[in-house]
Design a protein around this motif. Sequence first.
Motif, short mmCIF file in Angstrom:
data_model
loop_
_atom_site.label_atom_id
_atom_site.label_comp_id
_atom_site.label_asym_id
_atom_site.label_seq_id
_atom_site.Cartn_x
_atom_site.Cartn_y
_atom_site.Cartn_z
N ILE A 36 2.53 -7.59 -4.75
CA ILE A 36 1.84 -8.39 -5.76
C ILE A 36 2.62 -9.69 -5.98
O ILE A 36 3.83 -9.67 -6.21
N ILE A 37 1.91 -10.80 -5.94
CA ILE A 37 2.52 -12.11 -6.10
C ILE A 37 1.80 -12.83 -7.25
O ILE A 37 0.57 -12.95 -7.22
N PRO A 38 2.51 -13.30 -8.28
CA PRO A 38 1.85 -14.09 -9.34
C PRO A 38 1.33 -15.40 -8.78
O PRO A 38 2.02 -16.11 -8.03
N ALA A 39 0.12 -15.75 -9.16
CA ALA A 39 -0.50 -16.99 -8.69
C ALA A 39 -0.18 -18.12 -9.64
O ALA A 39 0.16 -17.91 -10.82
N PRO A 40 -0.30 -19.35 -9.21
CA PRO A 40 -0.06 -20.49 -10.13
C PRO A 40 -1.00 -20.50 -11.33
O PRO A 40 -0.66 -21.07 -12.38
N ALA A 41 -2.17 -19.84 -11.21
CA ALA A 41 -3.10 -19.86 -12.33
C ALA A 41 -2.57 -19.12 -13.55
O ALA A 41 -2.95 -19.44 -14.69
N ILE A 42 -1.68 -18.15 -13.34
CA ILE A 42 -1.15 -17.42 -14.49
C ILE A 42 -0.23 -18.31 -15.32
O ILE A 42 -0.13 -18.17 -16.55
N LEU A 43 0.44 -19.25 -14.67
CA LEU A 43 1.27 -20.19 -15.42
C LEU A 43 0.40 -21.14 -16.23
O LEU A 43 0.73 -21.50 -17.38
N ARG A 44 -0.71 -21.54 -15.63
CA ARG A 44 -1.62 -22.42 -16.37
C ARG A 44 -2.23 -21.68 -17.55
O ARG A 44 -2.47 -22.26 -18.63
N LEU A 45 -2.53 -20.38 -17.40
CA LEU A 45 -3.07 -19.59 -18.51
C LEU A 45 -2.06 -19.49 -19.64
O LEU A 45 -2.41 -19.63 -20.83
N VAL A 46 -0.81 -19.24 -19.29
CA VAL A 46 0.22 -19.16 -20.33
C VAL A 46 0.40 -20.51 -21.03
O VAL A 46 0.54 -20.59 -22.27
N ALA A 47 0.37 -21.56 -20.23
CA ALA A 47 0.54 -22.88 -20.84
C ALA A 47 -0.64 -23.26 -21.73
O ALA A 47 -0.48 -23.98 -22.73
N ALA A 48 -1.83 -22.76 -21.40
CA ALA A 48 -3.02 -23.12 -22.19
C ALA A 48 -3.22 -22.23 -23.40
O ALA A 48 -3.97 -22.61 -24.31
N THR A 49 -2.57 -21.07 -23.49
CA THR A 49 -2.81 -20.14 -24.60
C THR A 49 -1.55 -19.85 -25.40
O THR A 49 -1.50 -20.10 -26.61
N LEU A 50 -0.55 -19.34 -24.80
CA LEU A 50 0.62 -18.88 -25.53
C LEU A 50 1.42 -20.04 -26.13
O LEU A 50 1.91 -19.94 -27.26
N ILE A 51 1.56 -21.12 -25.40
CA ILE A 51 2.34 -22.24 -25.96
C ILE A 51 1.63 -22.87 -27.15
O ILE A 51 2.25 -23.08 -28.22
N PRO A 52 0.33 -23.18 -27.08
CA PRO A 52 -0.34 -23.68 -28.31
C PRO A 52 -0.32 -22.65 -29.42
O PRO A 52 -0.21 -23.03 -30.62
N ALA A 53 -0.47 -21.37 -29.11
CA ALA A 53 -0.43 -20.35 -30.17
C ALA A 53 0.92 -20.31 -30.86
O ALA A 53 1.01 -20.13 -32.09
N ALA A 54 1.99 -20.47 -30.08
CA ALA A 54 3.33 -20.47 -30.68
C ALA A 54 3.53 -21.68 -31.58
O ALA A 54 4.15 -21.59 -32.65
N LEU A 55 3.00 -22.82 -31.17
CA LEU A 55 3.13 -24.01 -32.01
C LEU A 55 2.32 -23.87 -33.29
O LEU A 55 2.79 -24.23 -34.39
N LEU A 56 1.11 -23.35 -33.17
CA LEU A 56 0.30 -23.13 -34.37
C LEU A 56 0.92 -22.08 -35.28
O LEU A 56 0.81 -22.16 -36.52
N TYR A 57 1.56 -21.09 -34.71
CA TYR A 57 2.21 -20.05 -35.52
C TYR A 57 3.34 -20.65 -36.35
O TYR A 57 3.61 -20.19 -37.47
N ALA A 58 3.96 -21.69 -35.83
CA ALA A 58 5.08 -22.30 -36.55
C ALA A 58 4.62 -23.25 -37.64
O ALA A 58 5.27 -23.37 -38.69
N VAL A 59 3.50 -23.93 -37.46
CA VAL A 59 3.09 -24.97 -38.41
C VAL A 59 1.98 -24.51 -39.34
O VAL A 59 1.71 -25.17 -40.35
N THR A 60 1.27 -23.44 -38.99
CA THR A 60 0.16 -22.97 -39.84
C THR A 60 0.38 -21.52 -40.22
O THR A 60 -0.06 -20.60 -39.51
N PRO A 61 1.06 -21.28 -41.34
CA PRO A 61 1.32 -19.88 -41.73
C PRO A 61 0.06 -19.09 -42.03
O PRO A 61 0.05 -17.86 -41.87
N GLN A 62 -1.04 -19.76 -42.47
CA GLN A 62 -2.24 -19.02 -42.84
C GLN A 62 -2.92 -18.37 -41.64
O GLN A 62 -3.70 -17.43 -41.79
N PHE A 63 -2.67 -18.90 -40.41
CA PHE A 63 -3.30 -18.34 -39.21
C PHE A 63 -2.39 -17.38 -38.43
O PHE A 63 -2.74 -16.98 -37.32
N ARG A 64 -1.27 -17.07 -38.99
CA ARG A 64 -0.34 -16.23 -38.25
C ARG A 64 -0.91 -14.85 -37.93
O ARG A 64 -0.69 -14.33 -36.83
N PRO A 65 -1.64 -14.18 -38.85
CA PRO A 65 -2.19 -12.87 -38.46
C PRO A 65 -3.14 -12.96 -37.26
O PRO A 65 -3.17 -12.04 -36.42
#
Length: 445
Positions: free
Chosen positions: A2-31
Amino acid sequence: MIIPAPAILRLVAATLIPAALLYAVTPQFRPLLLFVPPLVGMVALADLLALFRYRNRLTVTAPLRLSLICGRPGQLAIAIRAHNQTSYKLQVGLALPDSFETTFHETRLTLPTAEEGICLEWPLTGTKRGRFQVTQCALRIGSPFRLWQLQIRHNISTELRVYPNLRTERRRLASLFLERNDRQLRAQRQRGQGREFDRLRQYQTGDSLGDIHWKATAKRNQLITKEYQIERTQEVYLLIDSSRLSGRPVPTAEGGSEPFLEQAVRTALILGSVAQRQGDLFGVAAFGSRVQGFVRAKTGKTHFGHCRDLLYTVQPGEDNPSFGELATFMAARLRRRALLIFIAPLDEPALAEDFVRAIRILSRRHLICVAMPQPPTAAPLFSSATLQSNDDLYRHLAGHLTWHQLRELQQKLRLQGVRLMLVKDERLSADLVSHYLDVKRKQLL
């Protein structure tokens, strides 16, 4: 694998990184943001599990044997088939030996349904004579969401046979012999007295005393004469030295260099084709410290293939040639008088003396010719341009000693009826074919 494809990095960059930033600046959306990483993980896991359904659903087949000509492009047919009705997008890679060249190392294709499959023509060019193996073909399949790639290695067993390229040698022969519709290489009518025994008859006035059969004369109490006829088929053997000296590089007509054994193999095959056109039987043998292979003299396309199969795998060794063992081997197997052509470097004094002693076993019965490459420095002293330094003098003196040694070797072999030919590397096949045609014309056999 099994080899990770470049698309998985793009998925992480498009979802987890914005979610982490929003988690830090918007406490009301943390749940709500806490569900993003598990959701992305579930998508990646589902895509990974969907990829495993492709395992063991693809088959790769290849031919067991592929014959190629050295330096000429060829194609290896690889059949890929799926065992379901789903089409695939594949990346295909082939593990070729180092001595092969190809225009691409991997290719992308779309595999149709199971009923059709696909046949991939993989281009390849062999640069070295010999036998090689292709053992693996790698397939890489993308998951439905292109987050993962599954690489599968399929074992194949294809034998690649790379035969010598005779095009250059044939062109060189064409410029020398193939004039007026190839008349000089066609089988011509032989005139004169042959050496093949035909029958016994009573003595007639004018018969030579050398043709009298004395045992039959004593038995019948009258003179009996042997009658001969022109040989319809003669035996020609080419014996190739594959010891350590055969691996020495020699210059080529193109300006490069190659082992001398390569030119010897091509010369043997060219001489075999000429002998067949003359109606003679042709055989080959390869030897080093022992006899590596022997093909008895015959004729026909099948026999030519046997000779080629023996010679295309011969490689230079690291030992000295055993001329005594070869002479004993050939003397025990040759019952008819034959033309034996040796291709062996004899510029080392020890090997030359060994050859002179061993050749006595064969020279009493057979006609023998020895062809060796002429050393580039072997020449009489002061035969070239004016010497410029002491180093030039010593170098030309060493060449003079080699030239004198070869002249003495020629005299020793001439006393035994053996001809030693010093030929230039690019003229090896032309000189040997010319010598063979002279032997036919003069009826020396």
